[in-house]
Design a protein around this motif. Structure first.
Motif, PDB file in Angstrom:
ATOM      1  N   GLY A 144     -76.025 -50.784  95.018  1.00 25.68           N
ATOM      2  CA  GLY A 144     -74.597 -50.587  94.868  1.00 25.68           C
ATOM      3  C   GLY A 144     -74.226 -49.258  95.500  1.00 25.68           C
ATOM      4  N   TYR A 145     -73.057 -49.191  96.083  1.00 22.65           N
ATOM      5  CA  TYR A 145     -72.624 -47.973  96.764  1.00 22.65           C
ATOM      6  C   TYR A 145     -71.415 -47.361  96.077  1.00 22.65           C
ATOM      7  N   GLY A 146     -71.439 -46.051  95.936  1.00 20.75           N
ATOM      8  CA  GLY A 146     -70.321 -45.296  95.388  1.00 20.75           C
ATOM      9  C   GLY A 146     -70.116 -44.055  96.226  1.00 20.75           C
ATOM     10  N   GLU A 147     -68.999 -43.390  96.009  1.00 19.93           N
ATOM     11  CA  GLU A 147     -68.678 -42.224  96.824  1.00 19.93           C
ATOM     12  C   GLU A 147     -67.861 -41.239  96.017  1.00 19.93           C
ATOM     13  N   GLY A 148     -68.038 -39.981  96.326  1.00 17.01           N
ATOM     14  CA  GLY A 148     -67.239 -38.928  95.723  1.00 17.01           C
ATOM     15  C   GLY A 148     -67.352 -37.675  96.564  1.00 17.01           C
ATOM     16  N   ALA A 149     -66.285 -36.915  96.633  1.00 15.17           N
ATOM     17  CA  ALA A 149     -66.277 -35.692  97.441  1.00 15.17           C
ATOM     18  C   ALA A 149     -66.497 -34.475  96.550  1.00 15.17           C
ATOM     19  N   ILE A 183     -72.941 -50.619  78.251  1.00 19.62           N
ATOM     20  CA  ILE A 183     -73.865 -49.604  77.727  1.00 19.62           C
ATOM     21  C   ILE A 183     -74.179 -48.577  78.811  1.00 19.62           C
ATOM     22  N   ILE A 184     -74.409 -49.062  80.018  1.00 20.60           N
ATOM     23  CA  ILE A 184     -74.698 -48.161  81.143  1.00 20.60           C
ATOM     24  C   ILE A 184     -73.516 -47.231  81.386  1.00 20.60           C
ATOM     25  N   LEU A 185     -72.304 -47.778  81.416  1.00 21.46           N
ATOM     26  CA  LEU A 185     -71.116 -46.943  81.625  1.00 21.46           C
ATOM     27  C   LEU A 185     -70.982 -45.899  80.521  1.00 21.46           C
ATOM     28  N   ASN A 186     -71.248 -46.286  79.291  1.00 22.17           N
ATOM     29  CA  ASN A 186     -71.211 -45.351  78.170  1.00 22.17           C
ATOM     30  C   ASN A 186     -72.210 -44.225  78.353  1.00 22.17           C
ATOM     31  N   PHE A 187     -73.435 -44.560  78.739  1.00 20.20           N
ATOM     32  CA  PHE A 187     -74.462 -43.546  78.979  1.00 20.20           C
ATOM     33  C   PHE A 187     -73.977 -42.528  79.997  1.00 20.20           C
ATOM     34  N   ILE A 188     -73.439 -43.026  81.093  1.00 20.94           N
ATOM     35  CA  ILE A 188     -72.999 -42.142  82.170  1.00 20.94           C
ATOM     36  C   ILE A 188     -72.002 -41.109  81.655  1.00 20.94           C
ATOM     37  N   HIS A 189     -71.066 -41.538  80.836  1.00 16.60           N
ATOM     38  CA  HIS A 189     -70.001 -40.632  80.401  1.00 16.60           C
ATOM     39  C   HIS A 189     -70.359 -39.791  79.187  1.00 16.60           C
ATOM     40  N   LYS A 190     -71.377 -40.178  78.440  1.00 23.36           N
ATOM     41  CA  LYS A 190     -71.719 -39.424  77.230  1.00 23.36           C
ATOM     42  C   LYS A 190     -72.951 -38.543  77.380  1.00 23.36           C
ATOM     43  N   ILE A 191     -73.797 -38.819  78.346  1.00 21.99           N
ATOM     44  CA  ILE A 191     -75.066 -38.103  78.481  1.00 21.99           C
ATOM     45  C   ILE A 191     -74.885 -36.682  78.981  1.00 21.99           C
ATOM     46  N   SER A 225     -68.145 -40.522  88.414  1.00 26.90           N
ATOM     47  CA  SER A 225     -67.299 -41.581  88.961  1.00 26.90           C
ATOM     48  C   SER A 225     -67.957 -42.232  90.176  1.00 26.90           C
ATOM     49  N   SER A 226     -68.684 -41.460  90.970  1.00 22.47           N
ATOM     50  CA  SER A 226     -69.417 -42.032  92.111  1.00 22.47           C
ATOM     51  C   SER A 226     -70.454 -43.036  91.634  1.00 22.47           C
ATOM     52  N   LEU A 227     -71.141 -42.664  90.580  1.00 16.98           N
ATOM     53  CA  LEU A 227     -72.144 -43.557  90.000  1.00 16.98           C
ATOM     54  C   LEU A 227     -71.488 -44.800  89.403  1.00 16.98           C
ATOM     55  N   GLU A 228     -70.353 -44.624  88.761  1.00 22.64           N
ATOM     56  CA  GLU A 228     -69.629 -45.763  88.186  1.00 22.64           C
ATOM     57  C   GLU A 228     -69.165 -46.725  89.282  1.00 22.64           C
ATOM     58  N   ILE A 229     -68.664 -46.193  90.383  1.00 23.58           N
ATOM     59  CA  ILE A 229     -68.250 -47.031  91.509  1.00 23.58           C
ATOM     60  C   ILE A 229     -69.438 -47.838  92.029  1.00 23.58           C
ATOM     61  N   ALA A 230     -70.593 -47.189  92.155  1.00 26.04           N
ATOM     62  CA  ALA A 230     -71.795 -47.878  92.621  1.00 26.04           C
ATOM     63  C   ALA A 230     -72.200 -48.991  91.657  1.00 26.04           C
ATOM     64  N   LEU A 231     -72.036 -48.747  90.363  1.00 25.18           N
ATOM     65  CA  LEU A 231     -72.386 -49.772  89.376  1.00 25.18           C
ATOM     66  C   LEU A 231     -71.450 -50.977  89.458  1.00 25.18           C
ATOM     67  N   TYR A 232     -70.162 -50.725  89.660  1.00 27.74           N
ATOM     68  CA  TYR A 232     -69.231 -51.843  89.837  1.00 27.74           C
ATOM     69  C   TYR A 232     -69.580 -52.627  91.105  1.00 27.74           C
ATOM     70  N   ASP A 233     -69.936 -51.934  92.167  1.00 31.56           N
ATOM     71  CA  ASP A 233     -70.342 -52.602  93.398  1.00 31.56           C
ATOM     72  C   ASP A 233     -71.586 -53.448  93.145  1.00 31.56           C
ATOM     73  N   LEU A 234     -72.553 -52.894  92.439  1.00 33.86           N
ATOM     74  CA  LEU A 234     -73.782 -53.613  92.123  1.00 33.86           C
ATOM     75  C   LEU A 234     -73.517 -54.835  91.248  1.00 33.86           C
ATOM     76  N   LYS A 235     -72.629 -54.677  90.261  1.00 37.84           N
ATOM     77  CA  LYS A 235     -72.320 -55.809  89.382  1.00 37.84           C
ATOM     78  C   LYS A 235     -71.655 -56.942  90.159  1.00 37.84           C
ATOM     79  N   SER A 236     -70.737 -56.606  91.059  1.00 36.67           N
ATOM     80  CA  SER A 236     -70.085 -57.666  91.836  1.00 36.67           C
ATOM     81  C   SER A 236     -71.093 -58.368  92.741  1.00 36.67           C
ATOM     82  N   LYS A 237     -72.040 -57.625  93.273  1.00 33.16           N
ATOM     83  CA  LYS A 237     -73.084 -58.246  94.095  1.00 33.16           C
ATOM     84  C   LYS A 237     -73.967 -59.155  93.246  1.00 33.16           C
TER      85      LYS A 237
END
Length: 95
Positions: free
Chosen positions: A5-10, A45-53, A62-74
Motif C-alpha cells: 500500500g502506498y501513502g504520502e506526506g510532506a 485495530i490497526i488504525l487505532n494502534f497508529i493513533h494511540k501508540i 496520516s501517511s501510514l493510514e493512507i497506505a493502509l487504505y490503499d492496501l485494504k482496497s487492493k
C-alpha cells in the motif's frame, strides 16, 4: 501476500515539527505493532494502534493510514474510491 500500500506526506517542520527523519523513525516505531495483523479482519485495530501508540507525528501517521487504505482496497480488489463509497471515476475541475 506481498501486496504493498502506498501513502504520502510532506515533512513540514515549521508546521508539524516533523522532518523526513522523524517521519521515518515514527513509522519504524509503529511497524512492530501492526506487522502480521490482518488488513481485512483487523483494519480498525490497526488504525487505532497508529493513533494511540505515539503522540503527535500527524504527518507520519496520516501517511501510514493512507497506505493502509490503499492496501485494504487492493485486498478487496477494488479501486479505493469505490471502497470509500465513491461512484465517479472522473470529475470536472476548473483547471
Amino acid at each position: 501476500s506481498g501486496t504493498m500500500g502506498y501513502g504520502e506526506g510532506a515533512a513540514t517542520p515549521i508546521i508539524t515539527g516533523e522532518t523526513l527523519g522523524s517521519m521515518v523513525a515514527t513509522i519504524e516505531y509503529i511497524k512492530p505493532y501492526i506487522i502480521g495483523l490482518s488488513i481485512d479482519e483487523e483494519f480498525d485495530i490497526i488504525l487505532n494502534f497508529i493513533h494511540k501508540i505515539i503522540l503527535k507525528n500527524t504527518t507520519a501517521k496520516s501517511s501510514l493510514e493512507i497506505a493502509l487504505y490503499d492496501l485494504k482496497s487492493k485486498s478487496k480488489n477494488m479501486p479505493l474510491y469505490k471502497m470509500l463509497g465513491g461512484t465517479k471515476r472522473e470529475f470536472k475541475t476548473n483547471y
